[in-house]
Scaffold this motif. Sequence first.
Motif, PDB file in Angstrom:
ATOM      1  N   LYS A   6       0.824  -1.211   0.000  1.00  0.00           N
ATOM      2  CA  LYS A   6       0.000   0.000   0.000  1.00  0.00           C
ATOM      3  C   LYS A   6       0.856   1.258   0.000  1.00  0.00           C
ATOM      4  N   GLY A   7       1.958   1.209   0.714  1.00  0.00           N
ATOM      5  CA  GLY A   7       2.838   2.365   0.805  1.00  0.00           C
ATOM      6  C   GLY A   7       3.631   2.633  -0.459  1.00  0.00           C
ATOM      7  N   THR A   8       3.728   1.661  -1.326  1.00  0.00           N
ATOM      8  CA  THR A   8       4.527   1.832  -2.542  1.00  0.00           C
ATOM      9  C   THR A   8       3.705   1.773  -3.817  1.00  0.00           C
ATOM     10  N   LEU A   9       2.434   1.443  -3.705  1.00  0.00           N
ATOM     11  CA  LEU A   9       1.603   1.246  -4.897  1.00  0.00           C
ATOM     12  C   LEU A   9       1.526   2.499  -5.763  1.00  0.00           C
ATOM     13  N   GLU A  10       1.453   3.670  -5.144  1.00  0.00           N
ATOM     14  CA  GLU A  10       1.396   4.901  -5.936  1.00  0.00           C
ATOM     15  C   GLU A  10       2.633   5.014  -6.824  1.00  0.00           C
ATOM     16  N   GLY A  11       3.795   4.789  -6.257  1.00  0.00           N
ATOM     17  CA  GLY A  11       5.026   4.865  -7.039  1.00  0.00           C
ATOM     18  C   GLY A  11       5.069   3.825  -8.142  1.00  0.00           C
ATOM     19  N   ILE A  12       4.576   2.631  -7.841  1.00  0.00           N
ATOM     20  CA  ILE A  12       4.550   1.561  -8.838  1.00  0.00           C
ATOM     21  C   ILE A  12       3.654   1.955 -10.008  1.00  0.00           C
ATOM     22  N   VAL A  13       2.472   2.488  -9.703  1.00  0.00           N
ATOM     23  CA  VAL A  13       1.548   2.896 -10.769  1.00  0.00           C
ATOM     24  C   VAL A  13       2.126   4.072 -11.558  1.00  0.00           C
ATOM     25  N   LEU A  14       2.731   5.023 -10.874  1.00  0.00           N
ATOM     26  CA  LEU A  14       3.384   6.126 -11.588  1.00  0.00           C
ATOM     27  C   LEU A  14       4.461   5.592 -12.531  1.00  0.00           C
ATOM     28  N   ALA A  15       5.216   4.601 -12.076  1.00  0.00           N
ATOM     29  CA  ALA A  15       6.259   4.006 -12.919  1.00  0.00           C
ATOM     30  C   ALA A  15       5.644   3.345 -14.150  1.00  0.00           C
ATOM     31  N   ARG A  81       7.785  14.335 -11.687  1.00  0.00           N
ATOM     32  CA  ARG A  81       8.546  14.825 -10.533  1.00  0.00           C
ATOM     33  C   ARG A  81       8.251  13.967  -9.304  1.00  0.00           C
ATOM     34  N   GLN A  82       6.982  13.622  -9.131  1.00  0.00           N
ATOM     35  CA  GLN A  82       6.603  12.762  -7.999  1.00  0.00           C
ATOM     36  C   GLN A  82       7.257  11.388  -8.132  1.00  0.00           C
ATOM     37  N   LEU A  83       7.313  10.861  -9.345  1.00  0.00           N
ATOM     38  CA  LEU A  83       7.957   9.573  -9.575  1.00  0.00           C
ATOM     39  C   LEU A  83       9.450   9.660  -9.273  1.00  0.00           C
ATOM     40  N   ASP A  84      10.090  10.749  -9.667  1.00  0.00           N
ATOM     41  CA  ASP A  84      11.510  10.942  -9.352  1.00  0.00           C
ATOM     42  C   ASP A  84      11.733  10.932  -7.845  1.00  0.00           C
ATOM     43  N   GLU A  85      10.840  11.603  -7.111  1.00  0.00           N
ATOM     44  CA  GLU A  85      10.935  11.610  -5.643  1.00  0.00           C
ATOM     45  C   GLU A  85      10.750  10.207  -5.082  1.00  0.00           C
ATOM     46  N   PHE A  86       9.800   9.474  -5.663  1.00  0.00           N
ATOM     47  CA  PHE A  86       9.566   8.096  -5.225  1.00  0.00           C
ATOM     48  C   PHE A  86      10.824   7.266  -5.389  1.00  0.00           C
ATOM     49  N   TRP A  87      11.467   7.348  -6.570  1.00  0.00           N
ATOM     50  CA  TRP A  87      12.670   6.550  -6.816  1.00  0.00           C
ATOM     51  C   TRP A  87      13.805   6.957  -5.878  1.00  0.00           C
ATOM     52  N   GLY A  91      15.300   4.346  -3.269  1.00  0.00           N
ATOM     53  CA  GLY A  91      16.729   4.044  -3.243  1.00  0.00           C
ATOM     54  C   GLY A  91      17.305   4.179  -1.848  1.00  0.00           C
ATOM     55  N   PHE A  92      16.933   5.242  -1.162  1.00  0.00           N
ATOM     56  CA  PHE A  92      17.388   5.462   0.212  1.00  0.00           C
ATOM     57  C   PHE A  92      16.961   4.303   1.109  1.00  0.00           C
ATOM     58  N   LEU A  93      15.653   3.963   1.051  1.00  0.00           N
ATOM     59  CA  LEU A  93      15.134   2.885   1.900  1.00  0.00           C
ATOM     60  C   LEU A  93      15.757   1.543   1.543  1.00  0.00           C
TER      61      LEU A  93
END
Length: 112
Positions: A6-15, A81-87, A91-93
């Motif tokens: 759930k915490g990563t689904l937004e980034g996955i869909v943006l990707a 831009r949001q996707l870049d922030e997600f990546w 990467g940090f995590l």
Amino acid sequence: MTEMLKGTLEGIVLALLSVRPAYGYEITAHLRDKGFSDIVEGTVYALLVRLEQRGLADVEKVPSEKGPPRKVYSLNAQGRRQLDEFWETWGFLADRIAQLHTEHSEHTEEGN
């Protein structure tokens, strides 16, 4: 697993949308093909509505051979831009989790 997803689904869909525009069912089917079998359409549709409301995706209604027009979502500049922030965050995590895993593995091996 579901809570972590759930915490990563937004980034996955943006990707996924960064590769090409898609509609809800198409995204759900793609996620299931990639092994995310617990994803339900309602979750993806709700997420797409939020992406649209937050200005991260553009929507175009495209005629469908079966029923009403489909809402096809595409990533816009703000979404990129949001996707870049997600990546960046991912990467940090991932780095920190890998470090913890290594430390755990080393500690476990020492205990044997």
